[in-house]
Write a protein that holds these residues in place. Structure first.
Motif, mmCIF file in Angstrom:
data_model
loop_
_atom_site.group_PDB
_atom_site.id
_atom_site.type_symbol
_atom_site.label_atom_id
_atom_site.label_comp_id
_atom_site.label_asym_id
_atom_site.label_seq_id
_atom_site.Cartn_x
_atom_site.Cartn_y
_atom_site.Cartn_z
ATOM 1 N N ILE A 11 -19.806 -5.569 -7.236
ATOM 2 C CA ILE A 11 -19.136 -4.864 -6.141
ATOM 3 C C ILE A 11 -17.836 -5.553 -5.755
ATOM 4 N N VAL A 12 -17.887 -6.870 -5.673
ATOM 5 C CA VAL A 12 -16.706 -7.612 -5.215
ATOM 6 C C VAL A 12 -15.550 -7.489 -6.214
ATOM 7 N N VAL A 13 -15.844 -7.253 -7.483
ATOM 8 C CA VAL A 13 -14.785 -7.046 -8.473
ATOM 9 C C VAL A 13 -14.153 -5.672 -8.290
ATOM 10 N N GLY A 14 -14.923 -4.714 -7.781
ATOM 11 C CA GLY A 14 -14.384 -3.384 -7.554
ATOM 12 C C GLY A 14 -13.439 -3.304 -6.370
ATOM 13 N N ILE A 15 -13.522 -4.265 -5.446
ATOM 14 C CA ILE A 15 -12.684 -4.220 -4.241
ATOM 15 C C ILE A 15 -11.198 -4.314 -4.581
ATOM 16 N N PRO A 16 -10.753 -5.297 -5.386
ATOM 17 C CA PRO A 16 -9.322 -5.331 -5.719
ATOM 18 C C PRO A 16 -8.864 -4.133 -6.530
ATOM 19 N N LEU A 17 -9.764 -3.519 -7.289
ATOM 20 C CA LEU A 17 -9.392 -2.297 -7.998
ATOM 21 C C LEU A 17 -9.111 -1.178 -6.993
ATOM 22 N N ALA A 18 -9.884 -1.142 -5.908
ATOM 23 C CA ALA A 18 -9.622 -0.176 -4.835
ATOM 24 C C ALA A 18 -8.276 -0.452 -4.179
ATOM 25 N N TYR A 19 -7.965 -1.730 -3.968
ATOM 26 C CA TYR A 19 -6.659 -2.110 -3.418
ATOM 27 C C TYR A 19 -5.541 -1.642 -4.347
ATOM 28 N N ALA A 20 -5.708 -1.865 -5.647
ATOM 29 C CA ALA A 20 -4.665 -1.484 -6.610
ATOM 30 C C ALA A 20 -4.417 0.021 -6.563
ATOM 31 N N ALA A 21 -5.488 0.810 -6.531
ATOM 32 C CA ALA A 21 -5.334 2.263 -6.472
ATOM 33 C C ALA A 21 -4.654 2.684 -5.171
ATOM 34 N N ALA A 22 -5.066 2.070 -4.054
ATOM 35 C CA ALA A 22 -4.512 2.439 -2.747
ATOM 36 C C ALA A 22 -3.020 2.127 -2.672
ATOM 37 N N TYR A 23 -2.617 0.951 -3.141
ATOM 38 C CA TYR A 23 -1.211 0.579 -3.030
ATOM 39 C C TYR A 23 -0.341 1.301 -4.060
ATOM 40 N N THR A 24 -0.916 1.697 -5.176
ATOM 41 C CA THR A 24 -0.155 2.514 -6.132
ATOM 42 C C THR A 24 0.159 3.874 -5.517
ATOM 43 N N VAL A 25 -0.843 4.489 -4.901
ATOM 44 C CA VAL A 25 -0.610 5.764 -4.207
ATOM 45 C C VAL A 25 0.373 5.567 -3.057
ATOM 46 N N GLY A 26 0.230 4.450 -2.318
ATOM 47 C CA GLY A 26 1.141 4.165 -1.221
ATOM 48 C C GLY A 26 2.575 4.003 -1.677
ATOM 49 N N LEU A 27 2.757 3.330 -2.817
ATOM 50 C CA LEU A 27 4.104 3.145 -3.363
ATOM 51 C C LEU A 27 4.730 4.483 -3.740
ATOM 52 N N ILE A 28 3.972 5.310 -4.445
ATOM 53 C CA ILE A 28 4.499 6.612 -4.874
ATOM 54 C C ILE A 28 4.796 7.496 -3.660
ATOM 55 N N THR A 29 3.883 7.514 -2.699
ATOM 56 C CA THR A 29 4.078 8.337 -1.498
ATOM 57 C C THR A 29 5.295 7.886 -0.710
ATOM 58 N N THR A 30 5.425 6.565 -0.517
ATOM 59 C CA THR A 30 6.569 6.038 0.221
ATOM 60 C C THR A 30 7.875 6.395 -0.474
ATOM 61 N N ALA A 31 7.898 6.283 -1.796
ATOM 62 C CA ALA A 31 9.107 6.620 -2.547
ATOM 63 C C ALA A 31 9.462 8.096 -2.384
ATOM 64 N N LEU A 32 8.461 8.964 -2.462
ATOM 65 C CA LEU A 32 8.725 10.396 -2.344
ATOM 66 C C LEU A 32 9.225 10.772 -0.945
ATOM 67 N N VAL A 33 8.619 10.173 0.090
ATOM 68 C CA VAL A 33 9.042 10.481 1.459
ATOM 69 C C VAL A 33 10.441 9.932 1.716
ATOM 70 N N LEU A 34 10.716 8.731 1.223
ATOM 71 C CA LEU A 34 12.066 8.177 1.379
ATOM 72 C C LEU A 34 13.098 9.042 0.642
ATOM 73 N N ARG A 35 12.721 9.526 -0.521
ATOM 74 C CA ARG A 35 13.641 10.398 -1.280
ATOM 75 C C ARG A 35 13.964 11.656 -0.478
ATOM 76 N N ARG A 36 12.939 12.190 0.160
ATOM 77 C CA ARG A 36 13.167 13.385 0.984
ATOM 78 C C ARG A 36 14.060 13.052 2.183
ATOM 79 N N ARG A 37 13.917 11.855 2.730
ATOM 80 C CA ARG A 37 14.700 11.455 3.907
ATOM 81 C C ARG A 37 16.138 11.120 3.531
ATOM 82 N N LEU A 38 16.326 10.401 2.413
ATOM 83 C CA LEU A 38 17.651 9.903 2.057
ATOM 84 C C LEU A 38 18.367 10.754 1.010
ATOM 85 N N GLY A 39 17.654 11.687 0.420
ATOM 86 C CA GLY A 39 18.268 12.527 -0.604
ATOM 87 C C GLY A 39 17.987 12.054 -2.006
ATOM 88 N N ARG A 40 17.980 10.752 -2.203
ATOM 89 C CA ARG A 40 17.629 10.162 -3.491
ATOM 90 C C ARG A 40 17.303 8.691 -3.262
#
Length: 534
Positions: A422-451
């Motif tokens: 179980i404890v090995v699965g925790i950082p994998l959950a972190y990796a998935a969460a922050y990958t989605v967070g990175l993509i989402t943040t980039a897309l929202v910033l693109r919408r805000r700044l134009g590119r």
């Protein structure tokens, strides 16, 4: 003018040195406690959970608002009040003392509930010990709050040294406690823990935080500030503090919920699960704190100035460069964690009273955390784009979404994986969460700044991936080749790490040059500039 710049540069370097020293001492503290209490023991798990509680409660109550709300209000009072904000600062300190004293009393009474919140996998014996430890540790809530507020007042008055060095003082006290416990032959089992040994650990740990508080308050008094409590702390715009800190609080709550769920899941992995998670997370945080945090601290004022001038092109350029350089820097470190996680765990924790099985488990968790390092760094840097635009709402909502994905991943690991994994699965959950967070943040910033220079970011990350894969292959082959030539265990781990890191680094740089990874040149130039003191 040059003298002023030189003074600022010296102050900045002094703060960097203090931060690095404090981080190093904090990490050494983790290593000493693991050696003294035994990595993998139920005793260390109970101690670690109890020592997590005051930090979690403090962050929920006030910690998240300190830099984003309290410091700006102190600055405004210093500029607008006729007494340079002295009375305002005294009232704020008084509010912290009164408010956090009440919170501390409630937390001490609620200690069993707080422990149960984090540790469904604890035995009754572990749970009882964690409750005892937490009642000694929870007064740290008050100490942290007063220390942070006094440090903020010092910073406003142009005094930076004491707040930066104070955490080092804390760690040194706890290191001394751990070494003393080891020297007297303190027990590694709960049943063998004497009253004297428990008191040494409990009182000594809280004494470290009190020493941190004492240093900062002493420095504040030495600065000429009249340290005194005011019976009536009103007049500091408490409603304004609450309103401004609202969105920040959402981010803090999201992070604490993820921490609580991750800790709960780790407790289900059996003895050593919580310690493996927390120590691996500490390893994961070191490169981010030393490298990426420095990049973010340096870039935020420039981003804010560009955003204030509505110069979005420069904001985009600076964000893109920061993300690309950070990714180039973090990728080989992430590879080292993934390939050398086991060796890193042996080097840091494979001594003293550590259980070999827990050291091995820790190595797997470190390796899994390597997958999260690059997306986490990119996500944190892009979030600064919103702060530069004076938008705290959007990053708070994204942070809540990231935490939700991380929580779902941790719960999924606890539900689907064997208890030992179980404890090995925790950082994998972190990796998935922050990958989605990175993509989402980039897309929202693109919408805000134009590119957001997206094509270049994607190309650079693909090149980094190829170069990192080559480096990982070189490091992995080297580990296999060196294994028969070095002694097993702790004695051979430094050699293995050094040789494999060298081979992996050379492979990464060579592949990067062939792929025309121009950010490598920028990184080398920046490093040379720092070394020369330019």
């Amino acid at each position: 003018m040059n003298g002023g710049v030189t003074s600022l540069e010296r102050a900045g370097r002094g703060m960097a040195i203090a931060t690095l020293a404090s981080r190093a001492a904090g990490f050494l503290r983790i290593v000493v406690l693991a050696a003294a209490l035994g990595l993998g023991t139920r005793l260390l798990d109970s101690y670690n959970v109890a020592n997590t509680l005051p930090n979690a409660v403090y962050e929920l109550v006030v910690g998240g608002a300190m830099a984003s709300v309290v410091v700006p209000l102190l600055t405004r009072a210093a500029l607008t009040e006729p007494d340079d904000g002295v009375v305002y600062a005294q009232r704020l300190l008084s509010l912290m003392v009164y408010g956090l004293s009440a919170v501390t009393v409630v937390a001490v009474f609620a200690a069993p509930l707080l422990v149960d919140l984090y540790t469904p996998g604890f035995t009754a014996e572990q749970r009882d010990l964690a409750v005892v430890f937490s009642r000694y540790f929870l007064p740290q809530i008050l100490f942290y709050g007063v220390s942070a507020t006094a440090g903020a007042v010092l910073n406003i008055r142009g005094r930076f040294a004491a707040p930066m060095w104070a955490p080092l003082c804390n760690s040194l006290v706890v290191i001394a406690v751990g070494l003393t416990y080891l020297a007297i032959g303190g027990s590694t089992g709960i049943a063998g823990l004497t009253t004297g040994q428990l008191t040494l650990l409990a009182v000594g740990t809280t004494a470290g935080v009190f020493a941190q508080l004492t240093l900062v308050v002493w420095a504040l008094a030495r600065s000429g500030f009249p340290v005194r409590l005011r019976l009536d702390p009103r007049g500091i715009a408490i409603r304004r503090i609450g309103r401004l800190g609202g969105w920040v609080l959402i981010s803090v709550v999201a992070a604490q919920v993820l921490l609580a769920v991750a800790t709960r899941s780790a407790s289900l992995s059996g003895p050593g699960g919580i310690t493996a998670y927390q120590n691996a997370y500490a390893v994961f945080q070191v490169p981010f704190a030393v490298i990426a945090l420095s990049v973010m601290t340096a870039m935020l004022p420039r981003l804010s100035r560009s955003a204030a001038r509505l110069d979005h092109a420069r904001v985009i350029r600076d964000l893109s460069l920061a993300v690309r350089v950070a990714a180039v820097t973090m990728a080989p470190i992430a590879v080292a964690m993934m390939v050398l996680g086991g060796q890193i765990a042996i080097l840091l924790f494979g001594h003293g009273r550590s259980a070999a099985a827990t050291v091995s488990l820790l190595g797997l968790v470190v390796a899994a955390f390597g997958l999260a390092l690059v997306p986490f760094t990119g996500y944190m840097i892009l979030q600064r784009g919103f702060y530069a635009l004076q938008d705290t709402k959007t990053p708070a909502l994204i942070a809540a979404g990231v935490a939700a994905i991380g929580v779902a991943g941790c719960l999924g690991a606890a539900w689907l994986l064997p208890s030992a994994d179980i404890v090995v699965g925790i950082p994998l959950a972190y990796a998935a969460a922050y990958t989605v967070g990175l993509i989402t943040t980039a897309l929202v910033l693109r919408r805000r700044l134009g590119r957001i220079d997206g094509n270049r970011l994607v190309r650079t990350h693909l090149r980094i991936l190829v170069a990192a894969t080559v480096g990982a292959g070189c490091a992995a082959v080297t580990v296999q080749a060196v294994a028969p030539l070095v002694p097993p265990g702790w004695a051979g781990s430094p050699v293995t790490i050094a040789v494999a890191a060298l081979a992996g680094g050379l492979g990464y740089v060579a592949a990067g040059r062939l792929l025309h990874l121009t950010e490598l040149r920028h990184l080398v130039a920046t490093a040379l500039h720092s070394v020369r003191g330019g």
